[in-house]
Design an enzyme around this catalytic site. Sequence first.
Site, PDB file in Angstrom:
ATOM      1  N   CYS A  97      42.531  24.859   5.377  1.00  0.00           N
ATOM      2  CA  CYS A  97      43.139  24.216   5.425  1.00  0.00           C
ATOM      3  C   CYS A  97      44.445  23.526   4.966  1.00  0.00           C
ATOM      4  CB  CYS A  97      42.604  22.763   5.691  1.00  0.00           C
ATOM      5  SG  CYS A  97      41.325  22.342   4.493  1.00  0.00           S
ATOM      6  N   LYS A  98      44.587  22.869   4.080  1.00  0.00           N
ATOM      7  CA  LYS A  98      45.553  21.662   3.145  1.00  0.00           C
ATOM      8  C   LYS A  98      45.650  22.489   2.025  1.00  0.00           C
ATOM      9  CE  LYS A  98      48.013  17.677   1.491  1.00  0.00           C
ATOM     10  NZ  LYS A  98      48.739  16.882   2.013  1.00  0.00           N
TER      11      LYS A  98
END
Length: 881
Positions: A782-783
Amino acid sequence: QSSCQTGSLEEIWTDQGDLIGSGRDRKPNALVQVAVIDPREQYLVSHACTEIVEGSRDPLFLTGVTFPPEYPASPETLVKLTVYDVRDKARDNVSKPLSVSFLGSATFSVSDLLRSKDDQLTLNLRSSDGVLAVGTVLVSRVNMGEMEEGDVDHITADVQQAQKCTLVCESSQATPNDKDNSPLTVFKNPVCKVYKFQTVDSKWMLVREQMEECTLSFSIPRQLLHLYIQEDMRRIQELRDLGELSPHWDNLRKEVIGRYGQVIAAYQETLAELNKITGPSFKPSCSKAQRYLEFIPINLHTQRMRVTCPRQTDAFYDVITVGAPAAHFQGFKGGGLQRLLSRHEAEKKSTAYQCIYYSPEHTAKAQEVLHSVGHLQPLISGLADQLLQAAQQHSMAGLREALKTLAGKTEQFVHALKDELVKSALLALHAAQPSYVTKNQNQTLPGHQGHSHQDHPSPSQRGQQGQSPPQNPGHSPGQPSATDSPVVVCNNVDGGSQTAPIREDGQTPLKRQDSIPWDWREQLCPLVVRLKECVAEVVVRARRAMTFVLLQEAACSIPQGLFLKQRRDVVFSQALAALACGFVMRLYAGMEDKGFLRQLHLVGLVAQFESLLSTYSEEIGMLEDMEVGISDLHRVAFKITQAKTDDPCDLQPVVIGRREHYTVEVPLPRLAFQMLPHEIKEGKALQVYPVLFNVGINEQQTIADRFGDISLQERINQRNFEILDSYYKSLSLPCFQTRTDLKDLLGTLGQNVVTKKRKNVEILWLAGTICRRLNGIRFTSCKSAKDRTSMSVTLEQCALLRDEHQLNKDYFIRALDCMRSRLTQGEVVCQWDSDPEAACSVAENKPASRHFYPIALLLVSSHLLVVWLILSLVFLLAKYQ
């Protein structure tokens, strides 16, 4: 339950009975803190905590605590168990520390547990003054991998067997965690947690989670930076070797060289800073925007779940967690690489007024030709020397073999130069020389501007007209064709001689006699010398022509093109570090699996990246960066080598190559290397097929689904499904083609990627399952590889326990909560003074917001978000009115 390792691996399980709550009629919410007392230093160190078991006087704890292998424990080391009652677990303010009350404590030594009968200790929990008994605690010691089948409440293991286990992994099976077979120089600083969960048949399974850092987080980017610098410095030298150019082209060359110099200086500065870094082997998310760390992947870790069930072989499930490969330092205001590259290519076509426009395919072909001729020239020279040596030794067989090999290499050499790009580039380079410009100006008719030669328009004119390089140029004056075969040239040197010429068809030239004359070497020597000279001359001209093509590409794209190249270098560095980490982990896990090794060298491995980025705001740019970075991994191959020694420095993976193609050499110890198939030991390149599937799951994705554009996500999923499906079809191994479940899963995945459905997490589930069954490498991103990533990994782990190991459905949520617990060794803070009932604050043992959103919440979350936005707007208007 807690776990301890003191020279041998131990799991210590604690169960309490007859606990007295802090309230008269209230059942306690029990929590156990594990602390260690060094008898020599006489100080207490808080080590770990269990989960909170709510409303029970006889709590059964599922969470385990492991001591790291290097933990300084001895038989005299004391372990203190302190039981607390968490009084306000259910509250509105989750940021406020929990208030807990002291229930009781018990202390035992490691030697007591080692000498105990059946590896169990029953201890009395004492009050703060040590007088009153407030309950009991049962401590059990077990060993992963040697689990006995027992009743529901009893887990045991043999002490002597446990003492034979290694510090990290108890199984005798070769895995990445085995002490003797693990890449200890690559994975380090393990963090372990153990659990016990009940199966559907009322048995107990032991589950171990182990997370480790990977030293490749820094070593791969350092090597890539060094290669980037070397490649750009070679490019500068090639530009200088173009010789004298007309003022127009010379000025462009100087500008390009200056830009390359700036890139090299920036890379050298970054590399110098990286070489100074010591400490952890990963980059935390808080450092993702630091300039000197932009080549380093975010939070790169390995995650392994090991499952031990009675009378079953241990199972292992691996996943690599890493933050999305993206240029976080450079930002995403203009989008990510996919958008920036498309926009830049369109701008190059419209602004190519001062140079010849070459398409990306042309520049890629130029780089390929440069590499090919540079690689083949020394091979042809060496084979020519072998030819002379065979003639000198009067070896008919050696002469035939050398001629055959030489013919093959020269054929490759000729094929590389037969491209029309080489011819057009030679003409363009000739037209850019001062002698051609002067001649052209002298022939210019009155009333016409310069650069208007009728037969051969100058590069400037072709650029202004938006034309591509000429496709069928004639030979320039005084310029021999660059595609003249060196073999043909050599054959024409002594065309009428009685010596056998070197033929292109690879057939033996020895027609007139079956024996070698005494002067054969003397007759071959002039031909071989002429061959070498011809090849060298053609290589020089081809290299200058292709360098001139690259000069056009760089000149047309200054300065944006080099900025994009830097951005692409950054993203690729992060992606390659993650891929190398996953490959090494998967390789060591499959060292004894002959089917896996056969698949590895016959077809290669699939590397499946699971992304949870949203298609909203700056995460769109991250996803565009990630798409290009993962796609660029198809330029990477792996090669297994035998390490020179078992020294840690000789066991580090090494990256070689250039931007168009990199090879990662993975050295293995001698004994491990001998286990490999012959093809791998011979140095066969091992291919990896990267695929990326993305499904946004957070609140921002809700906005994108309602009001934004999700076409990027749909395109990525559809394109990568085609790659995955093509990889499956290329598997000729019967063990895969005869499995109907894989075909069904691929068919279902294909239907899902074209189905218009919001937050279709089924795509991720299917892709992950297919990857595991194809012996692939799993990545989750994810980020920053924190909340959403851990949410996905823990849910996948519990689903695997349910589907593959018959986890009791009543334990599914508890297992999920245990794995998602926030409590760590430092989150119970208490003053260890004479009054242990003093106020203590405990961070709530509450699962973080890491769950996939329930279906009901997905249906209403967008509406709730709109209501929240409206109310917030009303509040702000009222506040500032």
